[in-house]
Design an enzyme around this catalytic site. Structure first.
Site, short mmCIF file in Angstrom:
data_model
loop_
_atom_site.label_atom_id
_atom_site.label_comp_id
_atom_site.label_asym_id
_atom_site.label_seq_id
_atom_site.Cartn_x
_atom_site.Cartn_y
_atom_site.Cartn_z
N GLY A 96 0.77 -1.24 0.00
CA GLY A 96 0.00 0.00 0.00
C GLY A 96 0.80 1.28 0.00
O GLY A 96 0.21 2.35 0.17
N THR A 148 3.66 -0.26 -7.10
CA THR A 148 3.17 -0.55 -8.46
C THR A 148 2.79 0.73 -9.18
O THR A 148 3.14 0.92 -10.35
CB THR A 148 1.98 -1.52 -8.40
N SER A 200 15.85 -7.54 18.73
CA SER A 200 15.72 -6.12 19.06
C SER A 200 14.84 -5.87 20.29
O SER A 200 14.70 -4.72 20.70
CB SER A 200 15.16 -5.34 17.86
N LYS A 218 9.86 1.49 12.77
CA LYS A 218 9.57 1.44 14.21
C LYS A 218 9.18 2.83 14.74
O LYS A 218 8.26 2.96 15.56
CB LYS A 218 10.78 0.89 14.96
#
Length: 803
Positions: free
Chosen positions: A359, A363, A679, A722
């Protein structure tokens, strides 16, 4: 029809092995004797009563067969005639007398001598016997009629006899059977049994001959039809020529197209060679269809036609900005590409790989590149492709063969310099049919793709002017060799402000038009878009945002149908009337700072997300429990965090053996979602330290970083994703490893300006920032820690957190 055994007789005779022939009784057979032992046996027989025993070899290639390499049943023959040839061989004519079974073989002087047993049978005449003989005779007549190698009159005369033994042996001698099958008939001593077996063999052979005749007849008819069609076609051509029609035949048209196609010399020669073959073929044959399809594909592929490329950088920049908001690095790379093409006369095609969550516009960005450069755009989805032939095509020998997707895309584009998008390149797989990613290595290598060979076309095709763009959500499933051939450009998730701008500039207008609404009928405020982003979507891209805006527009369209004058301004207050109950809540809205509850940050394939981590202390025996469907690496991070806390117990105000009578349980909701990676090390360590020290962790801070046993904080990946996840849920303060400070330029300026980022090197720094109160100070580390009180275990369940 029961036989009567007359007598058995045992005798010794010279024995001669024979090859590739089985001698039956009553059969006259000439052959040449050349082996020294066979000549010696023959001379011995001629010197006696001219009787010799013949046995067939198992393997005709053996020169001196041993007794166990001979069939055990043979024939006693009479030597009718012998003639010595100039080369030392002897030509003999023998007549079969009776069957014999080898009892013993002995070595005589230079030849083999066999002790054999013969048996004579007599059969009483009966109607059953006559019927069986008549059946065999009738079947043999049918066999002779079908078999072209036997003379009918001679064979029929030969089998007119009343002795069943002689009848069966005569027929068996003239059947076209293998050595093994003939030997099987020879080994049947009983004439009645032999009669039945001969009848079965004749029926099988007649069925085979009938099948052969049917096949030959069918082939002959097809050949006659093809010859007839060819003759009539030639006649039609001659008539059309006389009438002045058909001056330009179909072949002339094809030749003209081949000459005008602009093919390289070797391809042109192959096309002309195929055309000549096609002219010589009957038009209705299967081969002509294959050749014609091949020529059609050669002519359909663009060999010289190319789009006139637009190299105006200002225009390209305008088009990219109109179609996409943000993505500055991607746009810069495309403009650099166009600048190079202005300076270099024949530059090679570029091969880019856009990597990012769903999203974010990978493309659509490829379509904008084609629009900006004036090239044709074709898209090829590689998701689920597992056959190498999908890329390179099938060879023409297969029925229904076609070129691969690369050549098909070139045909669809119609030019030799299109933009080809290879969508979802990381979702290819492999099986027994080959590895399509290996086939792409040649396609995406600028040093090789100028001579790409498709299995169907079987000629070199130049792909060097094609602009290839691959897209992927992640890179770890892409083979390293394939990844090495592409320039990777990462598209990170959008910030909230960017999503608002994208919705205002693109999404609202698009969905309003699709719903058939005018601009005045449905107006979205910034507050409404922000509410949709925060309360109805959780994504890195804008696909769900567009979907929710579309939901609002459709509900407004329904009202407009009922009331033509209906208008609405969608705001943050009334958006819930159209979209219903909020799907996501502000994670921090109803939370407070708690003991053992830490907000971590995680990277996923669809962007970043927050990861609540809980720790609690219970009575036990010093165990560390890790739950939440954690992977091996994350569990090891938990062990490392626990070892760090134990090593620094004095800094937490705990006795050295605090862990002996307690268990520490670390849980990472949600339990059904798999989690892995290093992490979360500092997150787990902070949760454990908070649970043990009974000091709450600040609710408005998130953290990410790998921990070592000595408390060092190591760098992590996915920093931008993040930070976007933290920003999305309203956390504006984040603890990160010091070594990740170099990645700050990749973070959008508007994100850096509103967020407070702490770069730490040790776990002590993390605890100092994250805990609401400083840890208790220990004056003397050597002081007896046993005097320090053990914190009481918490009561009640910890409240669950939501991502």
């Amino acid at each position: 029809m029961n036989p009567t055994k007359e007598k058995f007789e045992t005798r010794k005779l010279p024995m001669m092995p024979i090859r590739d022939v089985v001698i039956f009784p009553f059969m006259m057979t000439p052959f040449v004797v050349g082996r020294e032992s066979s000549v010696r046996a023959l001379e011995e027989a001629l010197a006696a009563d001219k009787k010799i025993f013949l046995a067939t070899q198992h393997d005709a290639s053996v020169d001196e067969p041993k007794p166990n390499e001979l069939y055990q049943v043979g024939t006693v023959v009479n030597i009718v005639q012998s003639l010595k040839l100039p080369d030392g061989n002897i030509k003999v004519l023998v007549e079969g007398l009776e069957r014999g079974k080898i009892l013993q073989v002995a070595d005589a002087v230079g030849y083999l001598e066999a002790t054999i047993r013969t048996a004579k049978y007599t059969i009483e005449p009966s109607p059953t016997l006559e019927t069986a003989m008549q059946r065999v005779t009738t079947l043999f007549e049918q066999y002779v009629k079908l078999c072209q190698s036997l003379n009918y009159e001679t064979m029929i005369a030969a089998v007119r006899m009343e002795d069943p033994a002689k009848l069966t042996d005569t027929i068996a001698a003239n059947l076209q059977l293998s050595i093994e099958e003939k030997q099987e008939l020879l080994e049947i001593f009983d004439p009645a049994e032999r009669l039945t077996r001969i009848a079965d063999v004749l029926e099988i052979e007649i069925e085979k001959l009938n099948m052969d005749r049917t096949i030959q007849s069918r082939v002959k008819r097809q050949m006659e039809r093809a010859q007839k069609e060819y003759y009539l076609n030639e006649k039609i051509k001659a008539i059309q020529k006389e009438l002045g029609r058909g001056e330009k035949s179909e072949w002339d048209e094809l030749k003209k197209k081949i000459d005008a196609a602009g093919m390289p010399k070797d391809v042109h020669d192959k096309a002309m060679q195929e055309l000549k073959k096609l002219e010589a073929m009957p038009p209705m044959s299967a081969e002509s269809t294959v050749s014609r399809n091949y020529l059609d594909w050669l002519l359909a592929v663009p060999w010289k036609k190319r789009s006139k490329e637009i190299r105006n950088i200002e225009r390209a920049e305008k088009v990219l900005n109109e179609d996409h908001y943000g993505l500055e690095k991607i746009k810069e790379r495309i403009l650099e590409f166009l600048a190079v093409r202005q300076l270099v006369k024949n530059p090679k095609g570029s091969i880019l790989c856009f990597v990012g969550p769903p999203g974010v516009g990978k493309t659509s960005l490829g379509m904008s590149i084609a629009k900006a450069t004036g090239r044709k755009f074709v898209r090829m989805s590689l998701g689920g492709v597992r056959d190498e032939a999908e890329i390179r095509g099938h060879r023409r020998t297969y029925i229904g063969a076609l070129p691969g997707q690369i050549i098909q895309m070139m045909k669809k584009a119609g030019t030799k310099n299109p933009v080809v998008m290879l969508d979802e390149v990381e979702k290819m797989s492999m099986d027994f049919r080959g590895d399509p990613s290996a086939a792409l290595l040649e396609v995406l290598d600028p040093e090789q793709n100028y001579m790409f060979v498709d299995h169907y076309l079987d000629v070199e095709y130049d792909l060097s002017q094609v602009f290839f763009i691959a897209t992927a959500n992640v890179l770890h499933t892409v083979p390293p060799a394939l990844l090495d051939r592409m320039e990777v450009l990462r598209l990170h998730g959008y910030t909230e402000d960017e999503k608002v701008e994208i919705a205002k500039q693109f999404l609202v207008r698009k969905q309003r038009n699709q719903a058939g609404l005018t601009e005045s009928a449905c107006i979205f405020t910034d507050d409404a878009i922000t509410t949709i982003i925060r309360s109805y979507t959780r994504e890195a891209g804008v696909r769900n945002l567009e979907r929710e805006i579309g939901n609002v527009c459709r509900k407004v369209a329904r009202r407009v149908v009922k009331d033509k004058n209906f208008t609405i301004t969608v705001s943050g207050e009334n958006v819930g009337e159209y979209l219903g109950v909020t799907k996501f809540r502000d994670t921090l809205a109803h939370e407070r700072s708690e003991v053992g509850l830490v907000t971590g940050l995680a990277w996923t394939e669809v962007g970043g997300s927050i990861l609540a981590t809980e720790a609690t202390v219970v009575d036990g025996k010093g165990k560390l429990l890790l739950t939440g469907k954690l992977g091996d690496v994350m569990q090891e991070s938990g062990q490392a965090a626990m070892s760090y806390v134990r090593s620094r117990s004095h800094g937490l105000g705990l006795p050295r053996d605090f862990y002996r009578n307690i268990d520490i349980h670390v849980h990472v909701p949600e339990g059904a979602i798999p989690k892995d990676g290093p992490s979360a090390g500092i997150t787990i360590a902070t949760a454990i330290a908070s649970a043990l020290s009974r000091i709450s962790v600040r609710r408005d801070i998130a953290m990410t970083g790998e921990i070592t046993l000595r408390g060092k904080v190591l760098p992590i990946g996915g920093l931008k994703e993040k930070l976007l996840a933290a920003h999305r849920v309203g956390i504006m303060e984040v603890i990160m490893p010091k070594d990740n400070e170099k990645d700050l330029p990749d973070i959008p300026e508007n994100l850096r300006s509103v967020m407070k980022l702490h770069f730490v090197e040790t776990m002590d720094d993390v605890l100092r920032i994250a805990l609401e109160k400083p840890l208790p100070k220990v004056a003397d580390e050597a002081e007896d820690a046993a005097t320090l009180p053990l914190p009481a275990p918490p009561t009640g369940d910890q409240p669950a957190t939501h991502q």
